[in-house]
Design a protein around this motif. Structure first.
Motif, mmCIF file in Angstrom:
data_model
loop_
_atom_site.group_PDB
_atom_site.id
_atom_site.type_symbol
_atom_site.label_atom_id
_atom_site.label_comp_id
_atom_site.label_asym_id
_atom_site.label_seq_id
_atom_site.Cartn_x
_atom_site.Cartn_y
_atom_site.Cartn_z
ATOM 1 N N MET A 82 -64.290 -59.463 -44.113
ATOM 2 C CA MET A 82 -63.173 -58.579 -42.831
ATOM 3 C C MET A 82 -63.182 -57.381 -43.881
ATOM 4 O O MET A 82 -62.514 -56.365 -44.906
ATOM 5 N N ASN A 83 -63.736 -55.781 -42.727
ATOM 6 C CA ASN A 83 -63.291 -54.924 -43.091
ATOM 7 C C ASN A 83 -62.738 -54.147 -42.342
ATOM 8 O O ASN A 83 -62.193 -54.800 -41.401
ATOM 9 N N ALA A 84 -62.610 -52.465 -42.432
ATOM 10 C CA ALA A 84 -61.156 -52.414 -41.483
ATOM 11 C C ALA A 84 -60.024 -52.557 -41.047
ATOM 12 O O ALA A 84 -59.827 -53.081 -40.179
ATOM 13 N N LEU A 85 -59.538 -53.583 -42.094
ATOM 14 C CA LEU A 85 -58.517 -54.737 -42.040
ATOM 15 C C LEU A 85 -57.658 -53.687 -41.055
ATOM 16 O O LEU A 85 -56.823 -52.528 -41.188
ATOM 17 N N LYS A 86 -56.799 -54.511 -39.900
ATOM 18 C CA LYS A 86 -55.421 -54.171 -39.830
ATOM 19 C C LYS A 86 -53.881 -54.942 -39.778
ATOM 20 O O LYS A 86 -54.410 -55.769 -40.089
ATOM 21 N N PRO A 87 -52.930 -53.991 -39.362
ATOM 22 C CA PRO A 87 -52.107 -54.913 -39.791
ATOM 23 C C PRO A 87 -51.724 -56.067 -38.576
ATOM 24 O O PRO A 87 -51.494 -57.004 -39.436
ATOM 25 N N GLU A 88 -52.099 -56.039 -37.914
ATOM 26 C CA GLU A 88 -52.243 -57.142 -36.911
ATOM 27 C C GLU A 88 -53.230 -58.624 -37.189
ATOM 28 O O GLU A 88 -53.400 -58.888 -36.705
ATOM 29 N N ASP A 89 -54.048 -58.215 -38.260
ATOM 30 C CA ASP A 89 -55.142 -59.385 -39.224
ATOM 31 C C ASP A 89 -54.612 -59.981 -39.827
ATOM 32 O O ASP A 89 -54.855 -60.666 -40.737
ATOM 33 N N THR A 90 -52.670 -59.868 -40.166
ATOM 34 C CA THR A 90 -51.717 -60.588 -40.954
ATOM 35 C C THR A 90 -51.974 -61.484 -41.051
ATOM 36 O O THR A 90 -51.861 -62.356 -39.389
ATOM 37 N N GLY A 91 -52.133 -62.949 -41.688
ATOM 38 C CA GLY A 91 -51.910 -64.435 -41.168
ATOM 39 C C GLY A 91 -53.069 -65.730 -41.849
ATOM 40 O O GLY A 91 -52.980 -64.956 -43.033
ATOM 41 N N VAL A 92 -52.133 -65.925 -42.155
ATOM 42 C CA VAL A 92 -53.242 -67.311 -42.662
ATOM 43 C C VAL A 92 -54.783 -67.652 -42.298
ATOM 44 O O VAL A 92 -54.511 -67.499 -40.837
ATOM 45 N N TYR A 93 -55.605 -67.881 -42.699
ATOM 46 C CA TYR A 93 -57.764 -68.064 -42.567
ATOM 47 C C TYR A 93 -57.400 -69.049 -42.545
ATOM 48 O O TYR A 93 -57.343 -69.458 -43.708
ATOM 49 N N TYR A 94 -57.547 -69.238 -41.762
ATOM 50 C CA TYR A 94 -58.330 -71.280 -42.275
ATOM 51 C C TYR A 94 -59.744 -71.903 -42.389
ATOM 52 O O TYR A 94 -60.427 -71.248 -41.146
ATOM 53 N N CYS A 95 -60.730 -71.756 -42.615
ATOM 54 C CA CYS A 95 -61.773 -72.681 -42.381
ATOM 55 C C CYS A 95 -62.331 -74.021 -41.193
ATOM 56 O O CYS A 95 -60.970 -74.706 -42.171
ATOM 57 N N ALA A 96 -62.959 -74.326 -41.193
ATOM 58 C CA ALA A 96 -62.824 -75.294 -39.937
ATOM 59 C C ALA A 96 -63.995 -75.579 -40.017
ATOM 60 O O ALA A 96 -65.002 -74.843 -39.675
ATOM 61 N N ALA A 97 -64.656 -77.356 -39.270
ATOM 62 C CA ALA A 97 -66.129 -77.695 -39.664
ATOM 63 C C ALA A 97 -65.705 -78.402 -38.453
ATOM 64 O O ALA A 97 -64.666 -79.206 -38.371
ATOM 65 N N ARG A 98 -67.379 -79.058 -37.448
ATOM 66 C CA ARG A 98 -67.684 -79.667 -36.443
ATOM 67 C C ARG A 98 -69.076 -79.972 -37.066
ATOM 68 O O ARG A 98 -70.006 -78.806 -37.430
ATOM 69 N N PRO A 107 -61.153 -73.126 -28.738
ATOM 70 C CA PRO A 107 -60.788 -73.412 -29.206
ATOM 71 C C PRO A 107 -60.319 -74.479 -30.576
ATOM 72 O O PRO A 107 -61.654 -74.494 -31.167
ATOM 73 N N ARG A 108 -59.079 -74.348 -31.091
ATOM 74 C CA ARG A 108 -58.686 -75.026 -31.903
ATOM 75 C C ARG A 108 -58.999 -76.934 -32.154
ATOM 76 O O ARG A 108 -59.768 -77.243 -33.066
ATOM 77 N N SER A 109 -59.563 -77.149 -30.496
ATOM 78 C CA SER A 109 -60.279 -78.705 -30.452
ATOM 79 C C SER A 109 -61.280 -78.637 -30.696
ATOM 80 O O SER A 109 -61.771 -80.309 -31.060
ATOM 81 N N ALA A 110 -61.884 -78.075 -30.521
ATOM 82 C CA ALA A 110 -63.445 -77.574 -30.851
ATOM 83 C C ALA A 110 -63.796 -77.795 -32.528
ATOM 84 O O ALA A 110 -64.662 -78.252 -32.774
ATOM 85 N N PHE A 111 -62.993 -78.177 -33.451
ATOM 86 C CA PHE A 111 -63.249 -78.096 -34.219
ATOM 87 C C PHE A 111 -62.106 -79.209 -34.720
ATOM 88 O O PHE A 111 -61.071 -79.664 -35.093
ATOM 89 N N ASP A 112 -63.076 -79.905 -35.955
ATOM 90 C CA ASP A 112 -62.201 -81.627 -36.395
ATOM 91 C C ASP A 112 -61.691 -81.880 -38.025
ATOM 92 O O ASP A 112 -61.015 -82.159 -38.321
ATOM 93 N N PHE A 113 -62.627 -80.599 -38.266
ATOM 94 C CA PHE A 113 -61.902 -80.527 -40.316
ATOM 95 C C PHE A 113 -61.650 -79.432 -40.582
ATOM 96 O O PHE A 113 -62.333 -78.739 -40.377
ATOM 97 N N TRP A 114 -60.364 -79.697 -41.105
ATOM 98 C CA TRP A 114 -60.181 -78.236 -41.661
ATOM 99 C C TRP A 114 -59.485 -77.539 -43.575
ATOM 100 O O TRP A 114 -59.284 -78.898 -44.197
ATOM 101 N N GLY A 115 -59.542 -76.382 -43.393
ATOM 102 C CA GLY A 115 -59.301 -76.271 -45.195
ATOM 103 C C GLY A 115 -57.745 -75.303 -45.002
ATOM 104 O O GLY A 115 -57.248 -75.913 -43.829
ATOM 105 N N GLN A 116 -57.037 -75.297 -46.080
ATOM 106 C CA GLN A 116 -55.541 -75.647 -46.839
ATOM 107 C C GLN A 116 -55.503 -74.161 -45.976
ATOM 108 O O GLN A 116 -54.156 -74.188 -45.973
ATOM 109 N N GLY A 117 -56.716 -73.354 -45.743
ATOM 110 C CA GLY A 117 -55.865 -72.430 -45.500
ATOM 111 C C GLY A 117 -55.738 -71.011 -46.293
ATOM 112 O O GLY A 117 -55.168 -71.591 -47.870
ATOM 113 N N THR A 118 -55.413 -69.847 -46.256
ATOM 114 C CA THR A 118 -55.889 -68.514 -47.293
ATOM 115 C C THR A 118 -54.879 -67.271 -46.670
ATOM 116 O O THR A 118 -55.269 -67.308 -45.808
ATOM 117 N N GLN A 119 -53.559 -66.524 -47.561
ATOM 118 C CA GLN A 119 -53.226 -65.732 -46.471
ATOM 119 C C GLN A 119 -53.787 -64.267 -47.550
ATOM 120 O O GLN A 119 -53.632 -64.049 -47.898
#
Length: 124
Positions: A82-98, A107-119
């Motif tokens: 992630m480069n050129a980060l902006k304040p609106e990029d703030t949040g929790v990022y979750y890895c997901a798999a299908r 959409p969130r519903s397209a992925f079935d498995f999730w990580g715990q998230g990183t801030q």
């Protein structure tokens, strides 16, 4: 199936971070791995995904040109640079798999498995 995401932190606007997602329990490479962003008080939104078999990628318009998603099949790991980060990029990022190929709007519903998230915090 287990996804472990890591690499979050705090940076100033314009800075960079790299997130990692380690995947286990899948028959890699026949899986797509994605990253989602959940800003405070907002819905979880798809940012980018990659099909591990051939490296096909999708990026949301909000991050295209700033974020790069790559894979290391030998390590069952996906990296989100992630480069050129902006304040609106703030949040929790979750890895997901299908299972299977996926390279389109996420959409969130397209992925079935999730990580715990990183801030990720982008602030001056």
């Amino acid at each position: 199936v287990l996804l472990v995401d890591s690499g979050g932190g705090s940076v100033q606007p314009g800075g960079s971070l790299r997130l990692a997602c380690e995947v286990s329990g899948f028959t890699v490479p026949f899986v797509s791995i994605g990253w989602f962003h959940q800003a405070p008080g907002k819905e979880r939104e798809g940012v980018s995904c990659i099909y591990m078999n051939d490296g096909s990628t999708y990026y949301a318009r909000s991050v295209e040109g700033r974020f790069t998603l790559s894979r290391d099949n030998a390590k069952n790991t996906v990296l989100l640079q992630m480069n050129a980060l902006k304040p609106e990029d703030t949040g929790v990022y979750y890895c997901a798999a299908r299972w299977g190929y996926y390279s389109q709007a996420m959409p969130r519903s397209a992925f079935d498995f999730w990580g715990q998230g990183t801030q990720v915090t982008v602030s001056s």
